[in-house]
Structures are given as C-alpha cells and as structure tokens.
Design an enzyme around this catalytic site. Structure first.
Site, PDB file in Angstrom:
ATOM      1  N   ARG A  71      14.741 -60.002  56.059  1.00 16.66           N
ATOM      2  CA  ARG A  71      15.821 -60.937  55.988  1.00 16.66           C
ATOM      3  C   ARG A  71      16.945 -60.236  56.786  1.00 16.66           C
ATOM      4  O   ARG A  71      17.120 -58.922  57.140  1.00 16.66           O
ATOM      5  CB  ARG A  71      16.719 -60.989  54.609  1.00 16.66           C
ATOM      6  CG  ARG A  71      15.824 -62.140  54.016  1.00 16.66           C
ATOM      7  CD  ARG A  71      16.536 -62.308  52.495  1.00 16.66           C
ATOM      8  NE  ARG A  71      16.425 -61.189  51.532  1.00 16.66           N
ATOM      9  CZ  ARG A  71      17.289 -60.143  51.400  1.00 16.66           C
ATOM     10  NH1 ARG A  71      18.713 -60.536  52.112  1.00 16.66           N
ATOM     11  NH2 ARG A  71      17.327 -59.218  50.673  1.00 16.66           N
ATOM     12  N   TYR A 212      10.494 -65.129  59.759  1.00 15.10           N
ATOM     13  CA  TYR A 212      10.061 -64.443  58.303  1.00 15.10           C
ATOM     14  C   TYR A 212      10.705 -64.576  57.112  1.00 15.10           C
ATOM     15  O   TYR A 212      12.120 -64.737  57.008  1.00 15.10           O
ATOM     16  CB  TYR A 212      10.367 -62.960  58.740  1.00 15.10           C
ATOM     17  CG  TYR A 212       9.731 -62.099  57.962  1.00 15.10           C
ATOM     18  CD1 TYR A 212       8.438 -61.630  58.216  1.00 15.10           C
ATOM     19  CD2 TYR A 212      10.247 -61.575  56.677  1.00 15.10           C
ATOM     20  CE1 TYR A 212       7.319 -60.890  57.502  1.00 15.10           C
ATOM     21  CE2 TYR A 212       9.221 -60.582  55.862  1.00 15.10           C
ATOM     22  CZ  TYR A 212       7.933 -60.269  56.391  1.00 15.10           C
ATOM     23  OH  TYR A 212       7.152 -59.449  55.502  1.00 15.10           O
ATOM     24  N   LYS A 221      15.741 -68.178  49.571  1.00 13.95           N
ATOM     25  CA  LYS A 221      17.196 -67.887  49.333  1.00 13.95           C
ATOM     26  C   LYS A 221      18.208 -68.938  49.767  1.00 13.95           C
ATOM     27  O   LYS A 221      19.320 -68.736  49.083  1.00 13.95           O
ATOM     28  CB  LYS A 221      17.167 -66.552  50.050  1.00 13.95           C
ATOM     29  CG  LYS A 221      16.212 -65.444  49.487  1.00 13.95           C
ATOM     30  CD  LYS A 221      16.364 -65.193  48.255  1.00 13.95           C
ATOM     31  CE  LYS A 221      15.214 -64.405  47.561  1.00 13.95           C
ATOM     32  NZ  LYS A 221      15.176 -62.992  47.012  1.00 13.95           N
ATOM     33  N   SER A 263      16.765 -56.862  45.798  1.00 11.99           N
ATOM     34  CA  SER A 263      15.458 -57.293  46.639  1.00 11.99           C
ATOM     35  C   SER A 263      14.577 -55.868  46.428  1.00 11.99           C
ATOM     36  O   SER A 263      15.109 -54.746  46.712  1.00 11.99           O
ATOM     37  CB  SER A 263      15.632 -57.510  48.039  1.00 11.99           C
ATOM     38  OG  SER A 263      16.426 -58.824  47.971  1.00 11.99           O
ATOM     39  N   CYS A 265      13.350 -54.103  44.188  1.00 11.77           N
ATOM     40  CA  CYS A 265      13.766 -53.258  43.038  1.00 11.77           C
ATOM     41  C   CYS A 265      12.925 -53.408  41.657  1.00 11.77           C
ATOM     42  O   CYS A 265      13.403 -53.231  40.704  1.00 11.77           O
ATOM     43  CB  CYS A 265      14.942 -53.148  42.760  1.00 11.77           C
ATOM     44  SG  CYS A 265      16.088 -52.506  44.133  1.00 11.77           S
ATOM     45  N   ASP A 288      11.241 -64.393  40.806  1.00 11.54           N
ATOM     46  CA  ASP A 288      12.348 -64.062  41.829  1.00 11.54           C
ATOM     47  C   ASP A 288      13.813 -64.731  41.692  1.00 11.54           C
ATOM     48  O   ASP A 288      14.815 -64.483  41.892  1.00 11.54           O
ATOM     49  CB  ASP A 288      12.077 -64.547  43.392  1.00 11.54           C
ATOM     50  CG  ASP A 288      13.037 -63.649  44.211  1.00 11.54           C
ATOM     51  OD1 ASP A 288      13.095 -62.550  44.213  1.00 11.54           O
ATOM     52  OD2 ASP A 288      13.152 -64.673  45.205  1.00 11.54           O
ATOM     53  N   ARG A 380       4.385 -58.615  53.141  1.00 12.01           N
ATOM     54  CA  ARG A 380       4.364 -59.484  51.765  1.00 12.01           C
ATOM     55  C   ARG A 380       3.185 -60.362  51.496  1.00 12.01           C
ATOM     56  O   ARG A 380       2.461 -60.609  52.748  1.00 12.01           O
ATOM     57  CB  ARG A 380       5.642 -60.430  52.116  1.00 12.01           C
ATOM     58  CG  ARG A 380       7.158 -59.594  52.272  1.00 12.01           C
ATOM     59  CD  ARG A 380       7.870 -60.202  50.942  1.00 12.01           C
ATOM     60  NE  ARG A 380       9.032 -59.293  50.644  1.00 12.01           N
ATOM     61  CZ  ARG A 380       9.966 -59.023  49.858  1.00 12.01           C
ATOM     62  NH1 ARG A 380       9.528 -59.961  48.633  1.00 12.01           N
ATOM     63  NH2 ARG A 380      10.919 -58.120  50.019  1.00 12.01           N
TER      64      ARG A 380
HETATM   65  P1  GTP Z   1      11.990 -59.192  46.060  1.00 11.95           P
HETATM   66  O1  GTP Z   1      10.698 -60.000  46.187  1.00 11.95           O
HETATM   67  O2  GTP Z   1      12.316 -58.448  47.263  1.00 11.95           O
HETATM   68  O3  GTP Z   1      13.169 -59.678  45.513  1.00 11.95           O
HETATM   69  O4  GTP Z   1      11.531 -57.588  45.219  1.00 11.95           O
HETATM   70  P2  GTP Z   1      11.241 -57.396  43.637  1.00 11.95           P
HETATM   71  O5  GTP Z   1      12.385 -57.354  43.080  1.00 11.95           O
HETATM   72  O6  GTP Z   1      10.335 -58.389  43.246  1.00 11.95           O
HETATM   73  O7  GTP Z   1      10.546 -56.180  43.720  1.00 11.95           O
HETATM   74  P3  GTP Z   1       8.889 -55.641  43.441  1.00 11.95           P
HETATM   75  O8  GTP Z   1       8.769 -56.009  41.977  1.00 11.95           O
HETATM   76  O9  GTP Z   1       8.000 -56.249  44.632  1.00 11.95           O
HETATM   77  O10 GTP Z   1       9.000 -54.142  43.639  1.00 11.95           O
HETATM   78  C1  GTP Z   1       9.210 -53.389  44.612  1.00 11.95           C
HETATM   79  C2  GTP Z   1       8.735 -52.077  44.991  1.00 11.95           C
HETATM   80  O11 GTP Z   1       9.370 -51.375  43.708  1.00 11.95           O
HETATM   81  C3  GTP Z   1       7.222 -52.070  44.889  1.00 11.95           C
HETATM   82  O12 GTP Z   1       7.062 -50.975  45.847  1.00 11.95           O
HETATM   83  C4  GTP Z   1       6.922 -51.515  43.486  1.00 11.95           C
HETATM   84  O13 GTP Z   1       5.832 -50.609  43.473  1.00 11.95           O
HETATM   85  C5  GTP Z   1       8.290 -50.664  43.161  1.00 11.95           C
HETATM   86  N1  GTP Z   1       8.644 -50.726  41.641  1.00 11.95           N
HETATM   87  C6  GTP Z   1       8.482 -51.828  40.812  1.00 11.95           C
HETATM   88  N2  GTP Z   1       8.542 -51.580  39.481  1.00 11.95           N
HETATM   89  C7  GTP Z   1       8.760 -50.291  39.619  1.00 11.95           C
HETATM   90  C8  GTP Z   1       8.796 -49.194  38.314  1.00 11.95           C
HETATM   91  O14 GTP Z   1       8.829 -49.810  37.230  1.00 11.95           O
HETATM   92  N3  GTP Z   1       8.945 -47.889  38.744  1.00 11.95           N
HETATM   93  C9  GTP Z   1       8.805 -47.585  39.967  1.00 11.95           C
HETATM   94  N4  GTP Z   1       8.706 -46.266  40.247  1.00 11.95           N
HETATM   95  N5  GTP Z   1       8.528 -48.457  41.175  1.00 11.95           N
HETATM   96  C10 GTP Z   1       8.542 -49.349  40.830  1.00 11.95           C
HETATM   97  C1  SPV Z   2      14.337 -60.886  48.703  1.00 15.08           C
HETATM   98  O1  SPV Z   2      14.563 -60.120  49.762  1.00 15.08           O
HETATM   99  O2  SPV Z   2      15.109 -60.657  47.731  1.00 15.08           O
HETATM  100  C2  SPV Z   2      13.022 -61.445  48.652  1.00 15.08           C
HETATM  101  C3  SPV Z   2      12.246 -61.484  49.967  1.00 15.08           C
HETATM  102  O3  SPV Z   2      12.710 -61.990  47.825  1.00 15.08           O
HETATM  103  S1  SPV Z   2      12.783 -62.972  50.903  1.00 15.08           S
HETATM  104  O4  SPV Z   2      12.188 -64.323  50.717  1.00 15.08           O
HETATM  105  O5  SPV Z   2      12.662 -62.437  52.359  1.00 15.08           O
HETATM  106  O6  SPV Z   2      14.237 -63.073  50.641  1.00 15.08           O
HETATM  107 MN    MN Z   3      14.121 -61.634  45.824  1.00 15.58          MN
END
Ligand code: GTP
Ligand code: SPV
Ligand code: MN
Length: 596
Positions: A71, A212, A221, A263, A265, A288, A380
């Site tokens: 983004r 993207y 979003k 994002s 996290c 999400d 992704r």
């Molecule tokens: P968006 O799709 O961008 O909104 O992201 P999201 O909030 O869904 O994050 P996601 O669950 O995909 O995690 C992103 C990164 O954080 C990945 O590399 C995970 O492996 C890492 N991660 C997620 N949960 C944990 C956790 O409990 N501990 C640690 N150390 N890393 C984590």
């Molecule tokens: C985020 O960045 O919080 C996502 C991926 O979930 S995107 O669809 O690119 O915004």
């Molecule tokens: Mn997101």
C-alpha cells in the site's frame, strides 16, 4: 463492445462515462463464475504474467513490479471539500482539484486493454449489513483476486438491475498500450502518478497507478474501511480493521473476540489460532475487517465483509499458522513469493530447511547464501475463506456474531506488557486511541519505526480521527453494560538480545483464556497504573516451559518507561485540536496520576 446490457441506469451511465474517459478496447461485465476465473487465469498464463504452480492444484504465482509491492499511504487521499473534515492524519486535496488531476491521468489510460466491470458484495449477498460495490478495472489480476476476496456475481447483478445502491470504485493500473506495444508482466504507473483517492461525501473511490493489494482490490481497505468508516459514523455502526474469532471453552461456552492490530501485526495468525491449551477451540470468522452493529438485544454484532484472505506469506508455516497453510493448498493466488525448482512457492520461515535453489520474487536465482530475502516481506496469498479448516460455521450468518471482547495491540519490542485489561469503556477507548506499533512492510516506507496507530486505523479512517474517537464513545454509551470488554496485548516483546520473549501464535490462546475468564468473573486482576494485569497463577502456563524470568518480564509494568510515554501521548492528542474528545484528555490525566 459490451457483453451485458445493465438495467440499472446509474450504473450503465457510470460505465459508459468511464469508458469514454479511459478509452478501453472493450468492456467486459464479470459474472463471478469459475469459467470466467479460469479463462482470465489462462490468458495471464499465456501472456507470462501468471505462473501455474505444479505442486498446488489451481494455484498461480505473480511477480509485481519491484516499485509496486505494498500500500502507498503517502499517495492515499481522503477528499472532503473542507480539509478539516479529513483531519490531521489523512492526506488531502479538494475534490475538484483531485478529480481534475486524476481525470487527466484517466484520459485514455485503458487504451489497448479490456475494461472489466466487477459487481461485488461486501458481506453475504442480500444481508442488511452488506454493501454492494462495483469496481471498474483494467487488470485481470484484480478481477481474479476480487473473485476470491469478495462475492462477485452471485445475484449481485440482479440486485443492481432491480435498482440497488452501489459504491463506484474506479481502478486503473495506469499503463495504456499503444498499438503494437508489448505488454509488461506487471504494468503500473510510477509512484508519483499513483493516487488512491476517496470521496466519502459521494461514496466514491478513484484509484490509479498501482495493481497491488489494498491499492487495487478496492472492496478491501478503500470500500470496507475508508468509505465504510465514514458511512458507519453517519449510520451509527462501526467499520474496523479487526479480525473476528469464536473461542469455545471446555464447558462449551462461546466467546466472540475481535482484534485490531496494525497491518502485518498478527490478525490473520490470531484469527486462525490452534489453542495449545487442552479443551479450547478456536474458529475463524474473519481475519482483517469487521463491520459491527448493535442488534435487537442491545449487543454488538459483527460480520466479516470479505470472502477471502489476503494474507502475509513470510512467516506463515505449519509451525506458526497451520490453518493458513491448509487454506492455501489449492485455488489460491500467490504474489511476490520465491519459486522452488519443484514448482512450488517458498518464503522465509516456511517449515523445514530453505531450498538449495529458488528463483526469488524479482526473478533472480537465489540460494541460502544470498544476502537478500527470497520472498518480498509483503508477499501475500489470496485464498478463499471457505478453505480454512476452522472457518466458523456461522461466518456467513447475515446477522453476524455477538462480540464479547475487543483486543487492541501492536508490535512493541519493549515497555508494553503481554496483556492488560482496561478499567472500563473510556479507558479502553484510550488504549485504542493511543495504540502504537513498529511500522511493517505492508506499507511502502521505513520499517521498524514506532508510530501511534489508533485502533490500527491510521491508514484506513475515512474522516477526522478526533470525530472517530468520539464515535467510539457514542457507541459505548449506546451499548452501556453490554459493551465488549477491552484488552491490550503485545506478542512482540524482545529480550536485550533481540529474541522473542513470548512464543506467540497458538500459545496466545493462554492470554485469550484469561480474557474469557475475566469476562466470566472467574479470575481477578492486579491493579496497576496502566490497567489490570493477570495474577501470575491465573495465566495458564501448563505445558509451556517458559522461564519464570521471561514471564516476570512480560507482566512487568515499568512505571518509569510508561511515564516517559506520557509526553508523546500528549503530543499525539494535540494533533486533534478541539475535535479531541475531552474524555480522552481525562483518561490521560488519570493515567498520569496513577503513574505518580
Ligand atoms: P495484514 O494482513 O497486513 O492486516 O496483517 P495481519 O495483522 O493479519 O498480520 P499476520 O497475522 O499476517 O502477521 C504478520 C507477521 O507477524 C507474520 O510474519 C507472522 O508470522 C507474525 N506474527 C503473527 N502473530 C505472531 C505472534 O504471536 N508472535 C510473533 N512473534 N510473530 C507473530
Ligand atoms: C493491510 O495492509 O492491512 C492489509 C493488506 O491487509 S492490503 O490489502 O494491501 O491493505
Ligand atoms: Mn489489514
């Protein structure tokens, strides 16, 4: 020139106007069928844009242009006639000026390409909580992703023909083809020509120059958060950057939990967690976005407006998120991963040893000795939510699921403990409003900088953030004692050596269990200046060989470090001027008093 005669006059007029502006070679109305998906994919394979994966049935890999990998918050605009309504956290241009600039860019921008019209529903088709959008795009990659992420076809066109309202979402990659010009494998416009624009007063989205993720899949979003948050405020509901899960305890009691983390996290990971504590079961409703309304019984009900997962690939493995790994075995799209010699995708931290040789996300040879990562940090997968083995049987229930618990959080290597419960709604809103996190690769820009990201909505709030805080208070006042309980978590504490202090992933169920037992009134909490923390005997640590000093560190409230946060919170609040709710200022004063 067009394959469908639409009976919705507003829609057919908008399509015609857009065609005369963008000048595509042809117009194609999408029906959302599998044949349509297969045909477009086959075209992209033939053109070299998509690579079929030998190891995964009906899966395809794409490599984006290295300039178009995430983004673009700096190029994202919230356009109200009065800049004050966009607030201090959004980029702004006046609608007339922005439209003039962008109309110039849209002029002839689809030359040599097909213009796809995608009618889609965010939320189950026909649910009172759902909204219809129509995306016009010149990217077949966007069409295929929208097939997975939203409900395309499925009677949406019928509703539109009957005159249903819709949110127009105009998208172009901004790369017209001159006669005879060979297409690139990921055409897009340079960064200074990218615009991701929102006109909340007209419920209108204009996106230009990027293919993207959230820049291009406009249901996500742009519609479901930026436009929807503004609609939600007007209509008295909530559109939030939140996962939704159902947790069932050994006695069979269900808890519904939403979590707002910035994002990359941990939302997708938490949404699909496999509890490591016996007898507890987790089911995924969404990973999400949550749309929430107060139901007839006065409780808050959430639906997931999406139909798929657009998840971060690196870090996803059978060890960290087995349910995501099982969701992406087939019928999925991968973008910016590495490709192994066997014809599968690979990314950093996938199970087992890295491949001896792969082709990286830029198409170059890669070996474990390479100094650069094989997959882009924001690589992704796009997968149908229905393929998640623990998808909740009620995930498409039109009325949604009743929420018991809100979680806020972010990435903080220090200071913020593993979990804290708010003293009440106002304190919970304060926690959300002051949430801070280290930046990630989900946005183009520096990674690892600490920034305040209120409610994980900083890049996604479609109006003045001060008014958004007030909306949270208003919702709480309406919910009264039926409001969800609020917690703040941090899975990302590190040791001085840079190692994770907390195992995370499935073990996060231990923290969720404590929250549920707090809701049930089964366990107490230790009163600290920043909120209620678990008494160490109440956190279920069975089977986890966590050194006692790690736990002590994770549950420590460092008063000194928290006092040092106060001036930064005060500065953060100042930005919102007279639109900062007095109730937030009061919370800051009370925190400051408790810290002494
Ligand atoms: P968006 O799709 O961008 O909104 O992201 P999201 O909030 O869904 O994050 P996601 O669950 O995909 O995690 C992103 C990164 O954080 C990945 O590399 C995970 O492996 C890492 N991660 C997620 N949960 C944990 C956790 O409990 N501990 C640690 N150390 N890393 C984590
Ligand atoms: C985020 O960045 O919080 C996502 C991926 O979930 S995107 O669809 O690119 O915004
Ligand atoms: Mn997101």
């Amino acid at each position: 020139m067009s394959n469908y005669q639409c009976r919705n006059q507003k829609l057919s007029q908008w399509v015609q106007e857009t065609a005369s502006l963008c000048k595509p070679e042809s117009i194609y109305w999408c029906d959302g069928s599998k044949q349509e998906y297969d045909r477009l994919m086959a075209q992209m394979v033939a053109s070299g844009m998509a690579l079929p994966l030998k190891k995964r049935p009906n899966c395809f890999h794409f490599r984006s242009d290295p300039s178009d990998v995430a983004r673009v918050e700096d190029r994202t605009y919230i356009s109200y006639p009065d800049q004050a309504d966009a607030g201090p956290t959004n980029n702004w241009f006046a609608p007339d000026e922005l439209k003039a600039t962008m109309a110039g860019l849209y002029q002839g921008c689809m030359r040599g390409r097909t213009m796809y019209v995608i009618p889609f529903s965010m939320g189950p088709v026909g649910s009172k909580l759902s909204k219809i959008g129509v995306e016009i795009t010149d990217s077949p990659y966007v069409v295929c992703n929208m097939h997975i992420m939203t409900r395309v076809g499925d009677g949406v066109l019928d509703l539109l023909d009957q005159g249903a309202e819709f949110i127009p979402c105009l998208h172009s990659i901004g790369a017209p083809l001159e006669p005879g010009q060979k297409d690139g494998s990921w055409p897009c416009a340079p960064i200074e020509k990218k615009y991701i624009s929102h006109f909340p007063e007209e419920n209108l989205i204009w996106s230009y120059g990027s293919g993207y993720g959230g820049n291009a899949l406009l249901g996500k979003k742009c519609l479901a958060l930026r436009i929807a948050s503004a609609v939600a405020r007007r209509e008295g509901w909530m559109a939030e950057h939140m996962l939704i899960l159902r947790l069932t305890n050994p006695e069979g009691r269900q808890f519904h939990i939403t979590g707002a983390f910035p994002s990359a996290c941990g939302k997708t990971n938490l949404a699909m967690l496999l509890p490591t504590i016996p007898g507890w079961k987790c089911e995924c409703v969404g990973d999400d976005i949550a749309w929430m309304r107060i139901g007839p019984d006065g409780r808050l009900y959430a639906i997931n407006p999406e139909a798929g997962f657009f998840g971060v690939a690196p870090g996803t493995s059978y060890a960290s998120n087995p349910m995501a790994m099982d969701s992406i075995k087939e019928n999925s799209i991968f973008t910016n991963c590495a490709i192994t010699d066997e014809g599968d995708v690979w990314w950093e931290l996938m199970d087992g040893p890295p491949p001896a040789h792969a082709v990286d996300w830029k198409g170059r040879d890669w070996t474990p000795a390479s100094t650069e990562v094989a997959a882009h940090a924001n690589a992704r997968f796009t997968a149908p939510a229905s393929q998640c083995p623990i998808i909740c049987p009620d995930w498409e229930k039109p009325e949604g699921v009743p929420i018991d618990i809100f979680i806020f959080g972010g990435r903080r290597a220090s200071v913020v403990p593993l979990v804290t419960e708010a003293y009440g709604w106002d304190h919970g809103v304060f926690m959300g409003a002051t949430a801070a996190s280290e930046t990630t690769a989900a946005n183009i820009g520096a990674v690892g900088n600490l920034r305040r990201d209120p409610f994980a909505m900083l890049p996604f709030c479609g109006y003045h953030m001060g008014d958004y805080f007030q909306h949270w208070f208003n919702m709480g006042d309406r919910l009264g004692n039926k409001a969800p309980r609020v917690f703040y978590v941090n899975w990302f504490r590190k040791t001085a050596e840079g190692k994770w202090l907390w195992p995370g992933f499935g073990d996060n169920s231990r923290v969720l269990k404590w929250m549920c037992e707090r809701v049930e009134g089964k366990v107490g909490g230790a009163e600290t200046p920043i909120g209620l923390l678990p008494l160490s005997q109440d956190l279920d640590m069975q089977g986890l060989n966590l050194p006692a000093e790690n736990l002590a560190e994770l549950l420590k409230v460092d008063t000194e470090a928290w006092r040092a946060e106060l001036p930064d919170i005060a500065k953060h609040f100042q930005k919102f001027g007279d639109r900062l709710p007095a109730r937030l200022q009061r919370q800051l004063e009370e925190l400051s008093k408790r810290l002494g």
